[in-house]
Design a protein around this motif. Sequence first.
Motif, PDB file in Angstrom:
ATOM      1  N   ASP A 702       1.384  -1.857   6.737  1.00 62.09           N
ATOM      2  CA  ASP A 702      -0.018  -1.526   6.457  1.00 62.09           C
ATOM      3  C   ASP A 702      -0.166  -1.169   4.984  1.00 62.09           C
ATOM      4  O   ASP A 702       0.355  -0.150   4.530  1.00 62.09           O
ATOM      5  CB  ASP A 702      -0.442  -0.361   7.350  1.00 62.09           C
ATOM      6  CG  ASP A 702      -1.956  -0.150   7.326  1.00 62.09           C
ATOM      7  OD1 ASP A 702      -2.456   0.475   8.262  1.00 62.09           O
ATOM      8  OD2 ASP A 702      -2.612  -0.600   6.378  1.00 62.09           O
ATOM      9  N   THR A 703      -0.866  -2.015   4.222  1.00 68.43           N
ATOM     10  CA  THR A 703      -1.119  -1.733   2.805  1.00 68.43           C
ATOM     11  C   THR A 703      -2.602  -1.605   2.513  1.00 68.43           C
ATOM     12  O   THR A 703      -3.028  -1.777   1.381  1.00 68.43           O
ATOM     13  CB  THR A 703      -0.517  -2.849   1.926  1.00 68.43           C
ATOM     14  OG1 THR A 703      -1.182  -4.088   2.217  1.00 68.43           O
ATOM     15  CG2 THR A 703       0.967  -3.017   2.180  1.00 68.43           C
ATOM     16  N   ARG A 704      -3.409  -1.301   3.547  1.00 67.91           N
ATOM     17  CA  ARG A 704      -4.860  -1.235   3.349  1.00 67.91           C
ATOM     18  C   ARG A 704      -5.260  -0.159   2.352  1.00 67.91           C
ATOM     19  O   ARG A 704      -6.265  -0.290   1.654  1.00 67.91           O
ATOM     20  CB  ARG A 704      -5.549  -0.971   4.686  1.00 67.91           C
ATOM     21  CG  ARG A 704      -5.584  -2.165   5.620  1.00 67.91           C
ATOM     22  CD  ARG A 704      -6.233  -1.802   6.929  1.00 67.91           C
ATOM     23  NE  ARG A 704      -5.486  -0.776   7.636  1.00 67.91           N
ATOM     24  CZ  ARG A 704      -5.911  -0.144   8.718  1.00 67.91           C
ATOM     25  NH1 ARG A 704      -7.112  -0.431   9.208  1.00 67.91           N
ATOM     26  NH2 ARG A 704      -5.174   0.761   9.322  1.00 67.91           N
ATOM     27  N   TYR A 705      -4.513   0.934   2.306  1.00 61.88           N
ATOM     28  CA  TYR A 705      -4.942   2.054   1.475  1.00 61.88           C
ATOM     29  C   TYR A 705      -4.152   2.167   0.179  1.00 61.88           C
ATOM     30  O   TYR A 705      -4.161   3.192  -0.477  1.00 61.88           O
ATOM     31  CB  TYR A 705      -4.836   3.350   2.287  1.00 61.88           C
ATOM     32  CG  TYR A 705      -5.638   3.282   3.561  1.00 61.88           C
ATOM     33  CD1 TYR A 705      -5.105   3.693   4.768  1.00 61.88           C
ATOM     34  CD2 TYR A 705      -6.920   2.745   3.551  1.00 61.88           C
ATOM     35  CE1 TYR A 705      -5.832   3.599   5.935  1.00 61.88           C
ATOM     36  CE2 TYR A 705      -7.650   2.637   4.708  1.00 61.88           C
ATOM     37  CZ  TYR A 705      -7.115   3.066   5.909  1.00 61.88           C
ATOM     38  OH  TYR A 705      -7.834   2.967   7.058  1.00 61.88           O
ATOM     39  N   VAL A 706      -3.433   1.091  -0.182  1.00 62.66           N
ATOM     40  CA  VAL A 706      -2.829   1.035  -1.506  1.00 62.66           C
ATOM     41  C   VAL A 706      -3.944   0.764  -2.516  1.00 62.66           C
ATOM     42  O   VAL A 706      -4.710  -0.187  -2.350  1.00 62.66           O
ATOM     43  CB  VAL A 706      -1.763  -0.065  -1.578  1.00 62.66           C
ATOM     44  CG1 VAL A 706      -1.220  -0.186  -2.992  1.00 62.66           C
ATOM     45  CG2 VAL A 706      -0.637   0.226  -0.592  1.00 62.66           C
ATOM     46  N   PRO A 707      -4.103   1.581  -3.542  1.00 62.46           N
ATOM     47  CA  PRO A 707      -5.229   1.410  -4.472  1.00 62.46           C
ATOM     48  C   PRO A 707      -5.186   0.072  -5.197  1.00 62.46           C
ATOM     49  O   PRO A 707      -4.126  -0.381  -5.631  1.00 62.46           O
ATOM     50  CB  PRO A 707      -5.050   2.580  -5.461  1.00 62.46           C
ATOM     51  CG  PRO A 707      -4.160   3.550  -4.752  1.00 62.46           C
ATOM     52  CD  PRO A 707      -3.277   2.756  -3.873  1.00 62.46           C
ATOM     53  N   THR A 708      -6.357  -0.543  -5.332  1.00 64.33           N
ATOM     54  CA  THR A 708      -6.459  -1.752  -6.136  1.00 64.33           C
ATOM     55  C   THR A 708      -6.048  -1.451  -7.568  1.00 64.33           C
ATOM     56  O   THR A 708      -6.421  -0.432  -8.136  1.00 64.33           O
ATOM     57  CB  THR A 708      -7.905  -2.281  -6.120  1.00 64.33           C
ATOM     58  OG1 THR A 708      -8.283  -2.536  -4.764  1.00 64.33           O
ATOM     59  CG2 THR A 708      -8.024  -3.558  -6.930  1.00 64.33           C
ATOM     60  N   GLY A 709      -5.266  -2.342  -8.176  1.00 65.81           N
ATOM     61  CA  GLY A 709      -4.767  -2.115  -9.522  1.00 65.81           C
ATOM     62  C   GLY A 709      -3.405  -1.482  -9.557  1.00 65.81           C
ATOM     63  O   GLY A 709      -2.825  -1.303 -10.629  1.00 65.81           O
ATOM     64  N   SER A 710      -2.852  -1.125  -8.385  1.00 74.18           N
ATOM     65  CA  SER A 710      -1.509  -0.560  -8.321  1.00 74.18           C
ATOM     66  C   SER A 710      -0.485  -1.672  -8.240  1.00 74.18           C
ATOM     67  O   SER A 710      -0.798  -2.821  -7.906  1.00 74.18           O
ATOM     68  CB  SER A 710      -1.371   0.360  -7.100  1.00 74.18           C
ATOM     69  OG  SER A 710      -2.311   1.406  -7.142  1.00 74.18           O
ATOM     70  N   ASP A 711       0.764  -1.339  -8.537  1.00 77.42           N
ATOM     71  CA  ASP A 711       1.886  -2.248  -8.335  1.00 77.42           C
ATOM     72  C   ASP A 711       2.521  -1.945  -6.992  1.00 77.42           C
ATOM     73  O   ASP A 711       2.929  -0.809  -6.731  1.00 77.42           O
ATOM     74  CB  ASP A 711       2.932  -2.084  -9.437  1.00 77.42           C
ATOM     75  CG  ASP A 711       2.474  -2.679 -10.753  1.00 77.42           C
ATOM     76  OD1 ASP A 711       2.959  -2.239 -11.806  1.00 77.42           O
ATOM     77  OD2 ASP A 711       1.639  -3.596 -10.734  1.00 77.42           O
TER      78      ASP A 711
END
Length: 860
Positions: A702-711
């Motif tokens: 689940d990567t839904r809550y990884v912030p956009t612009g992160s690596d």
Amino acid sequence: MARFTFFLLFLAAFVLGGCDSDVGGPNRAPVAVVGTDAEAGIGVSVTLDGSGSYDPDGDTISYTWQVLRRPENSSAEPLDKGAQQTSMQLDVGGIYLVALQVFDGQMSSDRDVMQLRAAGCERDEECDDGLFCTGVESCNSGLCTSAGNPCEPADACDENTDTCGGCGDGEVSDPEECDPGLPQEDHCCDVGTCHWVTQGEADPQNVCSSADDCLVNTCDGAGGCDEAVAEDGAGCGSPSDSLCDNPDSCLGGVCQDNLEASDYLCRASVGPCDLEERCTGSSPDCPTDLYLPVSTPCTDNTPGDCVLAECDDLGICVQDHGVASLGAPCDAGNPCLTDDACGDGDGVCHEGSTQRDVDEDGHVDVACSGDDCDDSDSDVYLGAPAEGSGNICDAAGSCFDGKDNDCDGSTDSEDPDCVGSGYMCLYGPEGNLTTGGSGGTLTVHLDTAGYDPDDIVCYTDTSRLLAPDVLLSNDFEIDISGFTVSDGNDVGRVSGWPQNPATADPDDFGASVCRDNWLKTEAISTLGRTRIQLRYASKARVALDSDDYFVTEYSTDDSTWYQLDIQGDDFRENWQWFTHILPERCEDQANLYIRWSLVSDGDDEEDDCGFVDDVEIEDLPEPTVSWTLLANDFEPASGNAAEGNCGDDGPWLLALFDLIGDHADKICLETEAQNPLGTSSGDQGLRINHNHPNWIRDTDIDTRYVPTGSDLVADFYMQSDHQPADAYSNGWYSVDGGSIWRRLNGMGLDPDEVYDHFRFVLDPDAIGLTDLMVEFLVPTSSDAGPNDGFFLDDYSLKWTRSSHDEIGAFTDEGDGTYTATITSDLDGTANVTCIYHGDPDAERTDGLDGNSSPEPVVFE
């Protein structure tokens, strides 16, 4: 189990602009279909039928058969690995796994696997043929074997009397019908029984031979010869196989050359000025590569350009050759107008009159004086219902998409139309945060004390991200400056066809590396620098067979080279972005080199090439925030089984991973596999052996809550273990549920590999998913031993951000209050988002509701 459980948004108003989308073309992957599982006797040929395979787009497909598993001592292989239908003889008793993969010219299918079982013997009595002169038969390892003729000499054995008589002395004596001691006259005489061989059997003295492969002369059962016709499809003549020729075979007793039909495509067009070539039907060679005549008009115009293009003598489109006719479509550059058209002979594109509605929802974007605040989303326009039609604050967090669906200036999480009270809709901080100088205090309120402060992670918005320091960049559009090439033929060539299609126009350039040669960067200094990132686009040409590899390596002394990735090995490799954070040994070095080389089997085929484009080497800033989504060091504390040697019964408990395959005894935990770079002596690691259809796969990440612009970084240590020159191991990941796989890394082709640190930055479309997949495997190699393979240890998946704004660790102040210090080296404002990764039932109690509008943090 959900890996993210609580979201707090420290932001009053997110207004998201249109986002670029990494969407593939219309082509869909083909589907491989094999027949049902089968069982046959030893020595029997089994039909392998792939005729049920298909391409959903109707494209022509090619076929590749591969044996994934065979019994010990077996050498069985498909008769024709590239045929739609072929056969394979089962030569040893046991289980065989045969896979089919098909290719439509752009994409490969998943492999479809069938199981074949060769029935063998279990008891000696099953092997007795009842003949005296064949000796005693017995069952050994599932195979019937014979002790051999009991007579000495062997021709003294008489099957009629079950004695060692005078057969072979040249005299026909009762009960002999013949005697092989008499040359020629007794050429069809059985040397063991002195009786005529059965009709249809081969002549022991080869008198009944034939020069024609398709005419088989055998004995007639009375000492004479019969002429027979070979089975249709039997091999004959030339075994050569080329683009326009297949191996010769018998048909009706005549040897056929099997040339491809005159309409068979043997070389596809690579551009509008390049002609496709088809077989002639009379030659085994594909015709010479031809182009359209010079000055032929081509269709490869730059969008919006009313100046026409023509072909040059290299088959490349060149511009400035006349102008388009009146009314020809073009793009005048105004994003708000469509129906642009070329003028009457003036070469100018004139604006149309129709306003642009990108998402075709009947609403023009506000930037074009319309009422649609997000023209990339058809659900967003003035007066649209809030996300989820009033049910947007449920535990699924659907209101936390940052959208302003009804274009009223408020995102759904703040909008009065957003009803409900699920925890995913809560946000903060409370009121304004005004810092003194460059710092301030960030406060988070939860409903009670006792939560782990380490589970609160906050970050500022993407507009304040730090930029990397570029050390080398070349898109090969002009030259190969910053790089050197070897002295071999066809190396580092800059041409119009190996360009990276993800960012380039069809006429752009790239670099190619062919035939046992290399393209290498000049020496790069990394003194005083850490976190060196290498990013490039790469592709192995389809022509690479199972002995050809396109290898990416690095070195700090131009002598000892370490591998980052290996492509080829008969896979249909497509263009892919590779982003590696290089191992620590590349940091603070006087010299760093990156090399791309084509390692082949020495056949020097013209098409043995790999392509490189858009190379960038950067010094990354240190991350100001980092969060590990999942990790496994393959120790018992991680939920794994105790140590065990390969060969013990499995399956092993591989926390986070699933074991794929039926040879669990070839995937195991052991101290030999532990990572010496990151663990202490005696710890464990994971070992996967070669030549077994096994791999480990981590699914539904689940990567839904990884912030956009992160690596999003896959971080792991890997080492090859005595792999031969044609064997390697690699990691993969998939963003579409396992249909298409992209490479993380590859290493091997060398028995002396050491543990190395791999940090691969996944593509941006790996963020926002519920089903990201990661896997590690060892492709089958015919030269690999049963214990050859690789080690994996200290695996993790994490996201990082590098920002001007730093947020320190949180402190529990009691009563559900948690504080941290936030600082920045920039003046201005920043939006702050916080995620709570702990108890999903935690709720904010600071009095904020769906109508509150806290302001961003202010730095001054």
